[in-house]
Motif scaffolding. Structure first.
Motif, PDB file in Angstrom:
ATOM      1  N   THR A  50      11.199  13.258   3.510  1.00 50.10           N
ATOM      2  CA  THR A  50      10.108  13.252   4.476  1.00 50.10           C
ATOM      3  C   THR A  50       8.857  13.955   3.962  1.00 50.10           C
ATOM      4  OG1 THR A  50      11.388  15.023   5.467  1.00 50.10           O
ATOM      5  CG2 THR A  50      11.401  12.936   6.596  1.00 50.10           C
ATOM      6  N   THR A  51       9.056  15.039   3.205  1.00 50.39           N
ATOM      7  CA  THR A  51       7.890  15.751   2.684  1.00 50.39           C
ATOM      8  C   THR A  51       7.127  14.865   1.695  1.00 50.39           C
ATOM      9  OG1 THR A  51       9.146  17.790   2.936  1.00 50.39           O
ATOM     10  CG2 THR A  51       7.138  17.919   1.642  1.00 50.39           C
ATOM     11  N   ALA A  52       7.887  14.100   0.908  1.00 51.48           N
ATOM     12  CA  ALA A  52       7.247  13.185  -0.042  1.00 51.48           C
ATOM     13  C   ALA A  52       6.381  12.167   0.701  1.00 51.48           C
ATOM     14  CB  ALA A  52       8.314  12.478  -0.875  1.00 51.48           C
ATOM     15  N   MET A  53       6.922  11.617   1.770  1.00 51.11           N
ATOM     16  CA  MET A  53       6.171  10.618   2.542  1.00 51.11           C
ATOM     17  C   MET A  53       4.954  11.259   3.202  1.00 51.11           C
ATOM     18  SD  MET A  53       7.681   7.817   2.043  1.00 51.11           S
ATOM     19  CE  MET A  53       8.649   8.113   0.585  1.00 51.11           C
ATOM     20  N   ALA A  54       5.138  12.476   3.732  1.00 52.49           N
ATOM     21  CA  ALA A  54       4.020  13.152   4.402  1.00 52.49           C
ATOM     22  C   ALA A  54       2.865  13.369   3.428  1.00 52.49           C
ATOM     23  CB  ALA A  54       4.484  14.491   4.982  1.00 52.49           C
ATOM     24  N   LEU A  55       3.176  13.798   2.205  1.00 54.25           N
ATOM     25  CA  LEU A  55       2.115  14.024   1.219  1.00 54.25           C
ATOM     26  C   LEU A  55       1.391  12.725   0.890  1.00 54.25           C
ATOM     27  CD1 LEU A  55       3.762  16.579  -1.230  1.00 54.25           C
ATOM     28  CD2 LEU A  55       1.543  16.853  -0.073  1.00 54.25           C
ATOM     29  N   GLY A  56       2.161  11.643   0.766  1.00 56.90           N
ATOM     30  CA  GLY A  56       1.543  10.333   0.505  1.00 56.90           C
ATOM     31  C   GLY A  56       0.635   9.922   1.651  1.00 56.90           C
ATOM     32  N   ASN A  57       1.107  10.110   2.871  1.00 58.90           N
ATOM     33  CA  ASN A  57       0.293   9.771   4.041  1.00 58.90           C
ATOM     34  C   ASN A  57      -1.014  10.551   4.046  1.00 58.90           C
ATOM     35  OD1 ASN A  57       2.214   8.001   5.093  1.00 58.90           O
ATOM     36  ND2 ASN A  57       3.241   9.596   6.284  1.00 58.90           N
ATOM     37  N   ILE A  58      -0.935  11.823   3.678  1.00 51.72           N
ATOM     38  CA  ILE A  58      -2.135  12.673   3.715  1.00 51.72           C
ATOM     39  C   ILE A  58      -3.133  12.244   2.632  1.00 51.72           C
ATOM     40  CG2 ILE A  58      -2.987  15.026   3.363  1.00 51.72           C
ATOM     41  CD1 ILE A  58      -0.323  15.988   4.682  1.00 51.72           C
ATOM     42  N   LEU A  59      -2.639  12.010   1.409  1.00 57.83           N
ATOM     43  CA  LEU A  59      -3.556  11.593   0.347  1.00 57.83           C
ATOM     44  C   LEU A  59      -4.181  10.236   0.644  1.00 57.83           C
ATOM     45  CD1 LEU A  59      -4.478  12.919  -2.410  1.00 57.83           C
ATOM     46  CD2 LEU A  59      -2.818  14.156  -1.049  1.00 57.83           C
ATOM     47  N   VAL A  74      -2.969  20.611   8.278  1.00 60.00           N
ATOM     48  CA  VAL A  74      -1.674  20.007   7.937  1.00 60.00           C
ATOM     49  C   VAL A  74      -0.917  19.623   9.214  1.00 60.00           C
ATOM     50  CG1 VAL A  74       0.628  20.498   6.979  1.00 60.00           C
ATOM     51  CG2 VAL A  74      -1.420  21.042   5.650  1.00 60.00           C
ATOM     52  N   GLU A  75      -0.971  20.485  10.227  1.00 59.36           N
ATOM     53  CA  GLU A  75      -0.294  20.144  11.501  1.00 59.36           C
ATOM     54  C   GLU A  75      -0.855  18.862  12.085  1.00 59.36           C
ATOM     55  OE1 GLU A  75       2.450  21.629  12.736  1.00 59.36           O
ATOM     56  OE2 GLU A  75       2.310  22.790  10.888  1.00 59.36           O
ATOM     57  N   GLU A  76      -2.165  18.696  11.968  1.00 62.54           N
ATOM     58  CA  GLU A  76      -2.782  17.495  12.529  1.00 62.54           C
ATOM     59  C   GLU A  76      -2.417  16.257  11.704  1.00 62.54           C
ATOM     60  OE1 GLU A  76      -3.893  16.621  15.184  1.00 62.54           O
ATOM     61  OE2 GLU A  76      -5.550  15.200  15.056  1.00 62.54           O
ATOM     62  N   PHE A  77      -2.401  16.400  10.391  1.00 61.19           N
ATOM     63  CA  PHE A  77      -1.926  15.284   9.562  1.00 61.19           C
ATOM     64  C   PHE A  77      -0.500  14.901   9.968  1.00 61.19           C
ATOM     65  CE2 PHE A  77      -5.034  16.698   6.129  1.00 61.19           C
ATOM     66  CZ  PHE A  77      -5.756  15.524   6.075  1.00 61.19           C
ATOM     67  N   LEU A  78       0.313  15.925  10.205  1.00 63.82           N
ATOM     68  CA  LEU A  78       1.716  15.659  10.558  1.00 63.82           C
ATOM     69  C   LEU A  78       1.833  14.993  11.922  1.00 63.82           C
ATOM     70  CD1 LEU A  78       3.390  18.927   9.218  1.00 63.82           C
ATOM     71  CD2 LEU A  78       3.693  16.600   8.327  1.00 63.82           C
ATOM     72  N   ARG A  79       0.967  15.392  12.870  1.00 61.50           N
ATOM     73  CA  ARG A  79       0.973  14.728  14.177  1.00 61.50           C
ATOM     74  C   ARG A  79       0.545  13.268  14.038  1.00 61.50           C
ATOM     75  NH1 ARG A  79      -2.390  12.633  17.846  1.00 61.50           N
ATOM     76  NH2 ARG A  79      -4.185  13.136  16.556  1.00 61.50           N
ATOM     77  N   TYR A  80      -0.527  13.072  13.268  1.00 61.40           N
ATOM     78  CA  TYR A  80      -1.183  11.781  13.186  1.00 61.40           C
ATOM     79  C   TYR A  80      -0.272  10.713  12.578  1.00 61.40           C
ATOM     80  CZ  TYR A  80      -5.212   8.724  12.432  1.00 61.40           C
ATOM     81  OH  TYR A  80      -6.109   7.699  12.466  1.00 61.40           O
ATOM     82  N   GLU A  81       0.506  11.114  11.606  1.00 63.83           N
ATOM     83  CA  GLU A  81       1.360  10.166  10.896  1.00 63.83           C
ATOM     84  C   GLU A  81       2.714  10.831  10.680  1.00 63.83           C
ATOM     85  OE1 GLU A  81      -0.226   6.527   9.305  1.00 63.83           O
ATOM     86  OE2 GLU A  81      -1.125   8.160   8.203  1.00 63.83           O
ATOM     87  N   ARG A 122      -5.085   9.262   3.616  1.00 64.88           N
ATOM     88  CA  ARG A 122      -6.208   9.564   4.527  1.00 64.88           C
ATOM     89  C   ARG A 122      -7.345  10.234   3.775  1.00 64.88           C
ATOM     90  NH1 ARG A 122      -5.352   5.989   8.398  1.00 64.88           N
ATOM     91  NH2 ARG A 122      -3.132   6.009   8.870  1.00 64.88           N
ATOM     92  N   VAL A 123      -7.004  11.151   2.885  1.00 67.80           N
ATOM     93  CA  VAL A 123      -8.043  11.869   2.130  1.00 67.80           C
ATOM     94  C   VAL A 123      -8.875  10.890   1.305  1.00 67.80           C
ATOM     95  CG1 VAL A 123      -8.402  13.520   0.224  1.00 67.80           C
ATOM     96  CG2 VAL A 123      -6.819  14.087   2.089  1.00 67.80           C
ATOM     97  N   THR A 124      -8.231   9.850   0.785  1.00 64.81           N
ATOM     98  CA  THR A 124      -8.942   8.931  -0.109  1.00 64.81           C
ATOM     99  C   THR A 124      -9.572   7.753   0.630  1.00 64.81           C
ATOM    100  OG1 THR A 124      -6.836   7.829  -0.570  1.00 64.81           O
ATOM    101  CG2 THR A 124      -7.584   9.476  -2.163  1.00 64.81           C
ATOM    102  N   THR A 125      -9.271   7.589   1.899  1.00 62.29           N
ATOM    103  CA  THR A 125      -9.861   6.446   2.609  1.00 62.29           C
ATOM    104  C   THR A 125     -10.776   6.891   3.755  1.00 62.29           C
ATOM    105  OG1 THR A 125      -7.842   6.304   3.956  1.00 62.29           O
ATOM    106  CG2 THR A 125      -8.015   4.802   2.073  1.00 62.29           C
ATOM    107  N   MET A 126     -10.813   8.182   4.052  1.00 65.10           N
ATOM    108  CA  MET A 126     -11.679   8.681   5.116  1.00 65.10           C
ATOM    109  C   MET A 126     -12.551   9.793   4.535  1.00 65.10           C
ATOM    110  SD  MET A 126      -8.680   8.817   8.046  1.00 65.10           S
ATOM    111  CE  MET A 126      -9.612   9.008   9.559  1.00 65.10           C
ATOM    112  N   PRO A 127     -13.804   9.464   4.183  1.00 64.93           N
ATOM    113  CA  PRO A 127     -14.674  10.437   3.497  1.00 64.93           C
ATOM    114  C   PRO A 127     -14.837  11.741   4.277  1.00 64.93           C
ATOM    115  CG  PRO A 127     -15.702   8.257   3.552  1.00 64.93           C
ATOM    116  CD  PRO A 127     -14.453   8.160   4.371  1.00 64.93           C
ATOM    117  N   GLU A 128     -14.876  11.656   5.603  1.00 65.61           N
ATOM    118  CA  GLU A 128     -15.073  12.878   6.389  1.00 65.61           C
ATOM    119  C   GLU A 128     -13.850  13.792   6.269  1.00 65.61           C
ATOM    120  OE1 GLU A 128     -14.565   9.855   7.451  1.00 65.61           O
ATOM    121  OE2 GLU A 128     -13.294   9.822   9.257  1.00 65.61           O
ATOM    122  N   VAL A 129     -12.686  13.188   6.066  1.00 60.00           N
ATOM    123  CA  VAL A 129     -11.464  13.973   5.878  1.00 60.00           C
ATOM    124  C   VAL A 129     -11.504  14.695   4.531  1.00 60.00           C
ATOM    125  CG1 VAL A 129      -8.959  13.815   5.536  1.00 60.00           C
ATOM    126  CG2 VAL A 129     -10.059  12.563   7.411  1.00 60.00           C
ATOM    127  N   ALA A 130     -11.909  13.952   3.491  1.00 55.35           N
ATOM    128  CA  ALA A 130     -12.019  14.562   2.159  1.00 55.35           C
ATOM    129  C   ALA A 130     -13.016  15.709   2.189  1.00 55.35           C
ATOM    130  CB  ALA A 130     -12.432  13.503   1.139  1.00 55.35           C
TER     131      ALA A 130
END
Lengths: 69, 398
Positions: free
Chosen positions: B234-243, B270-277, B245-253
């Motif tokens: 799950t941690t592997a997937m969470a990191l992928g999900n976050i990156l 990180v909590e919000e990333f985890l909630r979001y996805e 978002r970081v690479t497709t949403m400029p305001e997030v980056a």
């Protein structure tokens, strides 16, 4: 000194998420079984606020902060 | 391709294509839904319903299966996930101390070292396939080396079993058996050599007693498979999900790489990333008695799927639920990504720290991170994250 509010933790509801001690590290901790405990009862308005935020953020809603009488 | 709700099931490829709109539709139109797929089951998508059911461990039990989709049977069962009290409590009491916040704090320097080593392996190249170059390895190395005290030599083998379990659960019986046998070998080796002395997880499991008896071999296997899967997947997937978002949403980056970013603020993000996805979006229970939810009669023996990932996007619980609000206050972010109730994810605090530290080390080395592939496909499996994530970046001068 009587506390101006009182923290109550329902140990049967606490699942050890540890959000309370992240939100208000001065007021909460986990015991050896991984359940939340309070470190002190609030004595200032700021501490009441900290306790309330922790209660609000508890994923299990296991913390209550009651107004002192 | 529209999702056929009448035969809804979490691994439907059509769902993967239209994921969040479908879950929103279910929350609006049929929050307590009866799917006819397989032998039939219920699907709960509203935060409150999921939350209530997850906490009512007497009515909604785990011992008869927690998979939202049929699994090929094996004698190795993931426990404590697939266990009920009092046995579940015995297992958690043995395991919980190793994953408590204070214990995780001690692991932080090691987590940072592992993340740094992996990143240094490709930082100067200016490109990577993030999932397989980093995301999948980092939590695996931390878990193998820091928690199990093993080298990472077996990671590839274990990953193959984990992939089968996640992607093709109907044909995973052999993977469960083999993964279990691997866990058995760890225990046998320890029995042979005696306790390690510093009292690690394996020692604690071998010392644990339930009703006066040591844990059975199948229990030991099940626990090792359960915690290893949790540590790797799950941690592997969470990191992928976050990156992603970081690479497709400029305001997030811009937000996460701002010069005034701190560990505390990043932990909040990180909590919000985890909630979001939610990397493991659903889990199941089985009703132990007839019970009503919002006017629907759930019968004893019915399977009930709890869609944590959907509850996390429920607008009745979270204002701006479909937006990534990276400074959403912790006290207003009671997401269910780590589940709720007594089965709360054992490794939640390890995962939180791994993710934050990984992000800190990534942003310390890489800047101008961009997605270098046209379309990102989310794998259609029990755990959800990008299949691949090709990135391009500049190495940060250090």
């Amino acid at each position: 000194l009587s506390p101006i509010a009182r923290i109550e933790i329902d140990r049967n509801q606490c699942a050890g998420h540890a959000r309370c001690l992240t939100i208000s590290p001065d007021m909460f901790d986990l015991d050896d079984e991984g359940r939340a405990i309070w470190l002190r009862q609030p004595e200032t308005a700021d501490e009441v606020e900290g306790a309330r935020r922790a209660a609000h953020g508890c994923p299990e809603q296991a913390i209550r902060v009651d107004e002192g009488s | 391709m529209t999702v056929d709700l009448e035969h809804f099931w979490p691994l439907d490829p059509a769902l993967s294509e239209d994921y969040w709109p479908t879950l929103a539709r279910m929350r609006n139109e049929c929050p307590v839904h009866r799917s006819k797929a397989f032998e039939g089951f219920w699907v709960l998508t509203k935060y409150d319903d999921v939350w209530q059911v997850a906490r009512d461990y007497e009515t909604f039990i785990s011992g008869k299966g927690v998979s939202a989709v049929p699994f090929e049977e094996s004698r190795v069962r993931p426990v404590p996930a697939m266990a009920d009290p009092p046995f579940q409590r015995t297992l958690r009491k043995a395991l919980d101390p190793f994953f408590a916040p204070r214990q995780v704090e001690l692991l932080e320097p090691y987590i940072r070292k592992v993340a740094g080593e992996l990143l240094d392996g490709f930082a100067s190249r200016g490109s990577c396939e993030f999932m397989h170059d980093f995301s999948i390895h980092m939590p695996a190395r931390v878990f193998f080396e820091a928690v199990l005290g093993l080298s990472d030599a077996d990671v590839a083998k274990v990953r193959a079993w984990a992939d089968t379990m996640m992607i093709d659960p109907h044909n995973s019986g052999r993977a469960w058996d083999e993964f279990g046998a691997w866990g058995q070998a760890l225990c046998d080796d320890r029995r042979h050599k005696g306790p390690r002395g510093d009292g690690d997880v394996i020692d604690a499991l071998l010392a644990a007693r339930f009703e006066g008896e040591p844990l059975s071999d199948y229990t030991l296997q099940g626990v090792i498979v359960n915690i290893t899967l949790g540590g790797l997947e799950t941690t592997a997937m969470a990191l992928g999900n976050i990156l992603y978002r970081v690479t497709t949403m400029p305001e997030v980056a811009a937000y996460v790489t701002a010069p005034d970013m701190t560990s505390e603020k990043l932990a909040v993000a990180v909590e919000e990333f985890l909630r979001y996805e939610t990397p493991q979006p659903s889990i199941a229970r089985v009703a132990s008695r007839d019970v009503e939810i919002d006017g629907h009669l759930i019968r004893a023996g019915d399977r009930v799927v709890l869609f944590y990932g959907s509850g996390n996007r429920d607008g009745d619980m979270f204002p701006r639920a479909d937006e990534l609000v990276l400074d959403r206050p912790l006290e207003e972010n009671r997401h269910m990504t780590f589940g709720s109730g007594m089965h709360r994810c054992l490794g939640s605090n390890l995962a939180r720290t791994e993710i934050r530290v990984a992000l800190e080390e990534i942003f310390a080395r890489m800047t101008d991170i961009e997605l270098d592939q046209h379309e990102v496909r989310f794998r259609n499996a029990i755990s959800r994250g990008p299949e691949t994530l090709h990135l391009r970046f500049k190495e940060r001068a250090r």
